[in-house]
Structure formats: C-alpha cells, structure tokens
Design a protein around this motif. Structure first.
Motif: not given
Length: 198
Positions: A44-56
């Motif tokens: 939904a956010a148009g990001i990768s899992r690694s990007t997600f876990f970089r933020y949260f």
C-alpha cells in the motif's frame, strides 16, 4: 551546510514515518489488525520490506509510532510552561497539544484507540511507550517538584507522572466509547480527581 542537510533528512524521515503510519492506520481500520501484514503495508505504501524496517521495528510501532514520538513534544511543552505553575497544572497544560492532535481527527483516532485498548499486542506497545515517557518527563517533573533530579529513590516524580498517564489512559478509554464527550473536558475531569488543573 551539513546541518541543513541533516535537518532536511530528518524532516523527510519524519514525513515518511507519518505517511506510512497513516497507511497502517487505514489498513488496520479497513481489514483488522491481525489481517494486516507488513507485506500489505509495504504494497500500500509502495515501499520494500527493508525500507519499512528501516523506519519501524514492527507493525505495532508503525501504528503507534506517532504517539510514541509525542513524548519529546510533551517533555518540551512541559519545560516551556511558566515556572510558577504548580507541577500538576503544568503537566495538564503540557498535555494539551497531544489532546488537540487526538481531537483533530476524532472519529479515526477514536476507532484506533478502541483497537489499541482491545488488542493485547498494541496495549503492550502502549505500555512500553508509557515507560519511555516516564524517563523523558522525569527530570523536568523532578525539577518542578523541587526534588533532586538524580535521586532515583524519590517516588514523587514517578508518582506524578504515573498519575497523569493513568488519567490520560482513563480519558482515552471513556472518550473512545463515548462519542458525545470532548476529549479535553474528560481529561480535565480525570485529572481534577487528583488535584486542581487550573
């Protein structure tokens, strides 16, 4: 120039965190907490899992991250209160920007609050946030109480912070179940049980 770049990066990071948190909130309200996965969020956010876990670090942090980050705002608001204000009154007034933020999008926040109060993983994360807020607020509360900021054996600062956070919790519980009540009024009533708030 370095400082300006760091400021721009920090603002971009904060904006991305806020955007992803809003998407997580939408997904959770639409399809439920348990059925919302990190993969759904990333799509939904148009990001990768690694990007997600970089933020949260987790889905819970993505959903509640904005509230957890409010601890610094609350600490700064408390430090900015007038020196002659009673500590309890100063804490109540310092809470107002957070209350205003909740009330600005009241129906959505009310639904998310109900979800938080009834989902064990979210409630546990909320309690962790409260523990962090104790540490953030303790030095300023101790100072306002005239206590030694370094004296960890003095229960006064912890008691005042604990009472205030319990009042916030009671306020959110009542507010999330009662759409006709104003959040600020409920908090005044809750904190007024402990001591005068104005």
């Amino acid at each position: 120039m370095e400082r300006a770049g760091g400021g721009a990066r920090a603002r971009a990071r904060q904006a991305m965190r806020a955007e992803v948190a809003a998407i997580v909130g939408d997904l959770v309200l639409e399809q439920g907490y348990e059925r919302t996965t990190v993969d759904h969020i990333c799509a939904a956010a148009g990001i990768s899992r690694s990007t997600f876990f970089r933020y949260f670090p987790s889905k819970e942090d993505a959903l509640l991250g904005g509230v957890a980050d409010s601890g610094e705002t609350l600490r700064d608001a408390l430090a900015a209160r007038p020196e002659d204000e009673l500590p309890w009154v100063a804490v109540r007034r310092a809470l107002q920007p957070l209350i205003d933020r909740y009330a600005a999008d009241d129906e959505r926040v009310r639904r998310l609050t109900r979800l938080m109060m009834t989902t064990p993983a979210l409630l546990a994360r909320h309690q962790e946030k409260n523990a962090r807020w104790y540490e953030l607020l303790r030095p300023e509360v101790a100072r306002r109480l005239g206590a030694d900021v370094d004296d960890r054996a003095d229960p006064g600062p912890q008691a005042l912070i604990g009472a205030a956070l319990a009042c916030v919790q009671a306020t959110l519980t009542v507010w999330s179940a009662n759409p006709s009540s104003g959040l600020s009024d409920i908090l005044d009533r809750a904190m007024g049980v402990v001591g005068p708030v104005g």
